[in-house]
Scaffold this motif. Sequence first.
Motif, PDB file in Angstrom:
ATOM      1  N   ALA A  27      -6.056   0.396  -7.418  1.00 40.54           N
ATOM      2  CA  ALA A  27      -5.355   1.529  -6.816  1.00 40.54           C
ATOM      3  C   ALA A  27      -6.155   2.811  -6.967  1.00 40.54           C
ATOM      4  O   ALA A  27      -6.219   3.630  -6.037  1.00 40.54           O
ATOM      5  N   ASP A  28      -6.800   2.994  -8.116  1.00 47.21           N
ATOM      6  CA  ASP A  28      -7.591   4.207  -8.334  1.00 47.21           C
ATOM      7  C   ASP A  28      -8.729   4.322  -7.336  1.00 47.21           C
ATOM      8  O   ASP A  28      -9.129   5.434  -6.953  1.00 47.21           O
ATOM      9  N   ASP A  29      -9.281   3.169  -6.909  1.00 51.40           N
ATOM     10  CA  ASP A  29     -10.350   3.193  -5.914  1.00 51.40           C
ATOM     11  C   ASP A  29      -9.823   3.675  -4.564  1.00 51.40           C
ATOM     12  O   ASP A  29     -10.518   4.381  -3.829  1.00 51.40           O
ATOM     13  N   VAL A  30      -8.600   3.283  -4.236  1.00 54.81           N
ATOM     14  CA  VAL A  30      -7.991   3.736  -2.989  1.00 54.81           C
ATOM     15  C   VAL A  30      -7.809   5.247  -3.030  1.00 54.81           C
ATOM     16  O   VAL A  30      -8.157   5.964  -2.080  1.00 54.81           O
ATOM     17  N   PHE A  31      -7.268   5.747  -4.132  1.00 54.77           N
ATOM     18  CA  PHE A  31      -7.076   7.194  -4.272  1.00 54.77           C
ATOM     19  C   PHE A  31      -8.418   7.928  -4.183  1.00 54.77           C
ATOM     20  O   PHE A  31      -8.537   8.949  -3.500  1.00 54.77           O
ATOM     21  N   GLU A  32      -9.412   7.388  -4.883  1.00 58.88           N
ATOM     22  CA  GLU A  32     -10.729   8.035  -4.897  1.00 58.88           C
ATOM     23  C   GLU A  32     -11.333   8.060  -3.502  1.00 58.88           C
ATOM     24  O   GLU A  32     -11.911   9.076  -3.086  1.00 58.88           O
ATOM     25  N   ALA A  33     -11.190   6.964  -2.761  1.00 62.73           N
ATOM     26  CA  ALA A  33     -11.732   6.901  -1.407  1.00 62.73           C
ATOM     27  C   ALA A  33     -11.073   7.942  -0.507  1.00 62.73           C
ATOM     28  O   ALA A  33     -11.751   8.654   0.248  1.00 62.73           O
ATOM     29  N   ILE A  34      -9.743   8.035  -0.577  1.00 59.73           N
ATOM     30  CA  ILE A  34      -9.018   8.996   0.258  1.00 59.73           C
ATOM     31  C   ILE A  34      -9.439  10.425  -0.074  1.00 59.73           C
ATOM     32  O   ILE A  34      -9.701  11.240   0.827  1.00 59.73           O
ATOM     33  N   ARG A  35      -9.519  10.735  -1.345  1.00 58.65           N
ATOM     34  CA  ARG A  35      -9.898  12.099  -1.740  1.00 58.65           C
ATOM     35  C   ARG A  35     -11.351  12.397  -1.394  1.00 58.65           C
ATOM     36  O   ARG A  35     -11.690  13.531  -1.023  1.00 58.65           O
ATOM     37  N   LEU A  41       0.823  -1.201   0.000  1.00 57.93           N
ATOM     38  CA  LEU A  41       0.000   0.000   0.000  1.00 57.93           C
ATOM     39  C   LEU A  41       0.861   1.255   0.000  1.00 57.93           C
ATOM     40  O   LEU A  41       0.517   2.255  -0.656  1.00 57.93           O
ATOM     41  N   ILE A  42       1.979   1.215   0.707  1.00 59.38           N
ATOM     42  CA  ILE A  42       2.903   2.354   0.680  1.00 59.38           C
ATOM     43  C   ILE A  42       3.392   2.593  -0.742  1.00 59.38           C
ATOM     44  O   ILE A  42       3.471   3.736  -1.212  1.00 59.38           O
ATOM     45  N   SER A  43       3.701   1.513  -1.445  1.00 62.72           N
ATOM     46  CA  SER A  43       4.153   1.629  -2.831  1.00 62.72           C
ATOM     47  C   SER A  43       3.063   2.218  -3.711  1.00 62.72           C
ATOM     48  O   SER A  43       3.323   3.086  -4.563  1.00 62.72           O
ATOM     49  N   VAL A  44       1.819   1.774  -3.506  1.00 67.63           N
ATOM     50  CA  VAL A  44       0.690   2.292  -4.291  1.00 67.63           C
ATOM     51  C   VAL A  44       0.493   3.784  -4.028  1.00 67.63           C
ATOM     52  O   VAL A  44       0.359   4.591  -4.954  1.00 67.63           O
ATOM     53  N   LEU A  45       0.485   4.164  -2.758  1.00 63.99           N
ATOM     54  CA  LEU A  45       0.213   5.561  -2.406  1.00 63.99           C
ATOM     55  C   LEU A  45       1.317   6.500  -2.876  1.00 63.99           C
ATOM     56  O   LEU A  45       1.070   7.690  -3.104  1.00 63.99           O
ATOM     57  N   SER A  46       2.517   5.983  -3.023  1.00 67.47           N
ATOM     58  CA  SER A  46       3.619   6.821  -3.488  1.00 67.47           C
ATOM     59  C   SER A  46       3.403   7.305  -4.922  1.00 67.47           C
ATOM     60  O   SER A  46       4.058   8.250  -5.367  1.00 67.47           O
ATOM     61  N   GLY A  47       2.477   6.672  -5.630  1.00 66.98           N
ATOM     62  CA  GLY A  47       2.193   7.084  -7.000  1.00 66.98           C
ATOM     63  C   GLY A  47       1.222   8.236  -7.117  1.00 66.98           C
ATOM     64  O   GLY A  47       0.959   8.717  -8.224  1.00 66.98           O
ATOM     65  N   ALA A  48       0.683   8.694  -6.004  1.00 64.06           N
ATOM     66  CA  ALA A  48      -0.258   9.819  -6.025  1.00 64.06           C
ATOM     67  C   ALA A  48       0.455  11.107  -5.623  1.00 64.06           C
ATOM     68  O   ALA A  48       1.049  11.172  -4.546  1.00 64.06           O
ATOM     69  N   PRO A  49       0.394  12.143  -6.437  1.00 61.59           N
ATOM     70  CA  PRO A  49       1.134  13.376  -6.142  1.00 61.59           C
ATOM     71  C   PRO A  49       0.583  14.161  -4.956  1.00 61.59           C
ATOM     72  O   PRO A  49       1.297  14.993  -4.385  1.00 61.59           O
ATOM     73  N   ASP A  50      -0.663  13.898  -4.574  1.00 64.03           N
ATOM     74  CA  ASP A  50      -1.295  14.672  -3.500  1.00 64.03           C
ATOM     75  C   ASP A  50      -1.455  13.880  -2.208  1.00 64.03           C
ATOM     76  O   ASP A  50      -2.144  14.312  -1.285  1.00 64.03           O
ATOM     77  N   ILE A  51      -0.830  12.691  -2.136  1.00 60.48           N
ATOM     78  CA  ILE A  51      -0.964  11.833  -0.961  1.00 60.48           C
ATOM     79  C   ILE A  51       0.417  11.436  -0.454  1.00 60.48           C
ATOM     80  O   ILE A  51       1.300  11.109  -1.235  1.00 60.48           O
ATOM     81  N   GLU A  52       0.607  11.463   0.863  1.00 64.24           N
ATOM     82  CA  GLU A  52       1.849  10.991   1.458  1.00 64.24           C
ATOM     83  C   GLU A  52       1.527  10.075   2.631  1.00 64.24           C
ATOM     84  O   GLU A  52       0.508  10.247   3.309  1.00 64.24           O
ATOM     85  N   VAL A  53       2.377   9.095   2.864  1.00 64.08           N
ATOM     86  CA  VAL A  53       2.189   8.171   3.970  1.00 64.08           C
ATOM     87  C   VAL A  53       2.704   8.824   5.252  1.00 64.08           C
ATOM     88  O   VAL A  53       3.889   9.130   5.378  1.00 64.08           O
ATOM     89  N   PHE A  54       1.810   9.041   6.188  1.00 60.51           N
ATOM     90  CA  PHE A  54       2.148   9.661   7.469  1.00 60.51           C
ATOM     91  C   PHE A  54       2.896   8.670   8.353  1.00 60.51           C
ATOM     92  O   PHE A  54       3.794   9.030   9.114  1.00 60.51           O
ATOM     93  N   GLY A  55       2.507   7.397   8.253  1.00 58.66           N
ATOM     94  CA  GLY A  55       3.129   6.350   9.044  1.00 58.66           C
ATOM     95  C   GLY A  55       2.391   5.047   8.834  1.00 58.66           C
ATOM     96  O   GLY A  55       1.344   5.014   8.182  1.00 58.66           O
ATOM     97  N   ASP A  56       2.951   3.961   9.362  1.00 56.64           N
ATOM     98  CA  ASP A  56       2.258   2.670   9.283  1.00 56.64           C
ATOM     99  C   ASP A  56       2.514   1.887  10.556  1.00 56.64           C
ATOM    100  O   ASP A  56       3.641   1.870  11.058  1.00 56.64           O
ATOM    101  N   VAL A  57       1.456   1.287  11.074  1.00 50.46           N
ATOM    102  CA  VAL A  57       1.535   0.522  12.319  1.00 50.46           C
ATOM    103  C   VAL A  57       0.788  -0.792  12.146  1.00 50.46           C
ATOM    104  O   VAL A  57      -0.019  -0.953  11.227  1.00 50.46           O
ATOM    105  N   ALA A  58       1.042  -1.738  13.066  1.00 43.59           N
ATOM    106  CA  ALA A  58       0.536  -3.097  12.901  1.00 43.59           C
ATOM    107  C   ALA A  58      -0.685  -3.421  13.749  1.00 43.59           C
ATOM    108  O   ALA A  58      -1.189  -4.546  13.689  1.00 43.59           O
TER     109      ALA A  58
END
Length: 215
Positions: A113-121, A17-34
Amino acid sequence: MIRVLLVDDHALFRSGLISVLSGAPDIEVFGDVASGEDALELLSHGCSDAVLPDVVLMDVNMPGMGGIETTRKIARRWSEIKVIAVTALSDDPFPARLLDAGADGFISKGCAADDVFEAIRAVTSGRQYLSADIAQKLALGRMVSGGQQSALGMLSPREMQVMMMLVQGQGTQAICDALFLSPKTISTYRHRLYDKLGVSNDVELTHYALRHELI
């Protein structure tokens, strides 16, 4: 920039998911936890109120504190943070409970991946987001429990997908671009929806979706 926190007990999924999100210019990964516990610890002590994630992608099924309880605690303490529940199960029984707990969206791990971006936006802009398959199951489940019958059960997955995009305010060209379909094909789907659901236009279609709690 939209800051996103990932909460999932599978390290491999988080990495993907970090790899997927890195492809969006307006999204950054704040952090990841388990875990849910780690998410609450990070939000409570690992960052200041001035720098919080905008969105949390929350795994539904985790050991310890699960997605429902973690979502409820985040919604109570940090109402400005949007939570999108993420499930690996196509027939997950929890969408309604998660939305009641304060989740702003619900997607499956198998979505594009586009669905993830759309959901976040979408949730960042103040809209609820449900992927088409989950929206349909949620609506049908509510109808079954209420003894209702609905034409939604007659819609194909693609028809439901087009419907969700229409009622979320997306124009024909945006839908064409997202689904790789022609305007003529979208028009065909639109009129099939009108016929099956007994509506005459997009406004009535949106009202139909509101009545059935799809948006």
